[in-house]
Design an enzyme around this catalytic site. Sequence first.
Site, PDB file in Angstrom:
ATOM      1  N   TYR A 161       0.856  -1.189   0.000  1.00  0.00           N
ATOM      2  CA  TYR A 161       0.000   0.000   0.000  1.00  0.00           C
ATOM      3  C   TYR A 161       0.890   1.235   0.000  1.00  0.00           C
ATOM      4  O   TYR A 161       1.884   1.301   0.735  1.00  0.00           O
ATOM      5  CB  TYR A 161      -0.885   0.017   1.257  1.00  0.00           C
ATOM      6  CG  TYR A 161      -1.707   1.276   1.414  1.00  0.00           C
ATOM      7  CD1 TYR A 161      -2.990   1.366   0.895  1.00  0.00           C
ATOM      8  CD2 TYR A 161      -1.185   2.393   2.076  1.00  0.00           C
ATOM      9  CE1 TYR A 161      -3.743   2.517   1.025  1.00  0.00           C
ATOM     10  CE2 TYR A 161      -1.925   3.555   2.208  1.00  0.00           C
ATOM     11  CZ  TYR A 161      -3.202   3.615   1.687  1.00  0.00           C
ATOM     12  OH  TYR A 161      -3.931   4.771   1.809  1.00  0.00           O
ATOM     13  N   GLU A 206      -3.538   7.464  -4.007  1.00  0.00           N
ATOM     14  CA  GLU A 206      -3.601   6.239  -3.211  1.00  0.00           C
ATOM     15  C   GLU A 206      -3.505   5.036  -4.142  1.00  0.00           C
ATOM     16  O   GLU A 206      -4.333   4.868  -5.044  1.00  0.00           O
ATOM     17  CB  GLU A 206      -4.894   6.188  -2.408  1.00  0.00           C
ATOM     18  CG  GLU A 206      -4.958   5.002  -1.460  1.00  0.00           C
ATOM     19  CD  GLU A 206      -6.245   5.003  -0.632  1.00  0.00           C
ATOM     20  OE1 GLU A 206      -6.209   4.481   0.482  1.00  0.00           O
ATOM     21  OE2 GLU A 206      -7.267   5.523  -1.118  1.00  0.00           O
TER      22      GLU A 206
END
Length: 448
Positions: free
Chosen positions: A153, A241
Site C-alpha cells: 500500500y 492512493e
Amino acid sequence: MYKLARSSAAASALRSAKPLAAPSIRFPGIAQQQRRHLSIHEYRSADLLRQYGVGVPKGSNAASAAEAEKIAKEIGTDDMVIKAQVLAGGRGKGSFDNGLKGGVRVIYSPTEAKMFADQMIGHKLITKQTGAAGRLCNSVYICERKFARREFYLAILMDRASQGPVIVSSSQGGMDIEGVAKENPDAIKTTYININTGVTDEIARDIATSLGFSEQCIEDAKDTIQKLYKIFLEKDATQIEINPLSETSDHQVLCMDAKFGFDDNADYRQKEIFTWRDTTQEDPEEVRAAESGLNFIKLDGDIGCLVNGAGLAMATMDIIKLNGGQPANFLDVGGGATPAAIKEAFELITSDPKVTAIFVNIFGGIVRCDAIAHGLINTVKALNLKVPIIARLQGTNMESAHQLINDSGMKIFSIDDLQSAAEKSVQLSKVVKMAREIDVGVEFSLGI
C-alpha cells in the site's frame, strides 16, 4: 465540530501511521486553505499513470456492453477483471440494484465482459460508502488480470499536521487499509517530505526496501514512487492512493488500483483534469448549489440553515445543536446574499422533505438587511412555503428589515438575539414534526 469533508482510507491510515522521518519544514496556513473535492474514476487515474510512465495493467474503459466486448478482445487474454466505474470504496463487496453481486468481477472471455457490462452499466451500485441510494454506474473498466507476488500500500497526500506532503506506506497492501490501521498500526509508516528537496533517490529507495520489494525490483519501485510524487506535484493532487502497489510474478512493479484527489483551487491550472469531473457521482443538490455559487452540504437533521459566511454558518449549526436541534444542512450564500441567491437557497433547503423549520442568519454588510428582507418575503410568497422561518438579520438597516418582516403577514419570525432565534427554531421544528405525525395543518399547529 462538523466534519464537512469525507474522510479517505489514506487519511485514516495516516492517523495511525508511524513516522520514519520528522518533517523538516512547515508552511503555516497553506494546507488549511485548500478545498479537497475532485475525485476521478479509476480508468482516468490509470491513463494519468501511463502518461508518466508508471506501470499499470493493460486496459480501457467501456460505456456499453458492445464496447466492453470489443475491449476484452483487444486485450488479448482470457484472464481479465471488469470494474464498475463508481466513485465509492468497497465496490468489490457491493451489489447492484438489479441484484448483481460485486462491482469488481474476474472474467474469462469477451462474452463475459459483454454480459457483466450489460448488468452493470445503467444500474446503481450500493456499497458501504454510498448508502442505500447507491451510485449510478455509467461505464466499466476492463483490464488484464495480473498475478501479484507481493502486494503493498502506498499513498501520497497533504498532511494537515505537518502542513506538507507525506508518503504513507504499508507492506500489507491489497486489503482494507483502514482495517490494517485499526488492527496493526505498526504496519503503517509515514515519510514526511521536504517540498523543497522532494523525494530523493535515497528516500524512494528506503521506502521500496521497507515495503519488502525483492532486490531485483527495488530500482523499479524507487522510480515508481518518484514518478507518483511527480504527478502529485505537477497535477496539484491532494491524494494519490495506490492499493495495491504490486510486484508481479514476473517481477514487474505495477499499480493495480489507483485513487486520485485534486485541489479545487487549482482548476485554472489543471483544465484537462477538471474536465474529467463526473457530476453524476456527486449529490445533485450540491452540484446545483455550486453552479449557483452557493456552498451547500446536506446533513441529517431537520432545521434548514441559510447563512452568509462559513464561520457564521458553523456557529449557527453549533447553537442549533446546543439547543437540542439538528441542522439539516450547511448552506453559505456568501457575501452577496442577493434575493436570487436566497431564492435558490430556499429551493435547495425545502427540497429535503425532512426540513421542519428554516433558520435564516444573515449579517447585512455589503447587502442591506431591508433588501434581504424583501428577497426573503418574495421568496416565501413565490414558493408558497409551509414551514416556519426564523430570521435573524443583523447589520445595515436591520430595523427596517425587522419592520418589513413583521408587516408581511408571512410565517416569518424576526428575532434579533441569536440564542432566542435558535431556541425558537428548535421549538417550531418540534411543533411542525408533531403536526405532521398527527396530520394537522402547519398553520393550525403554529396558531397562524
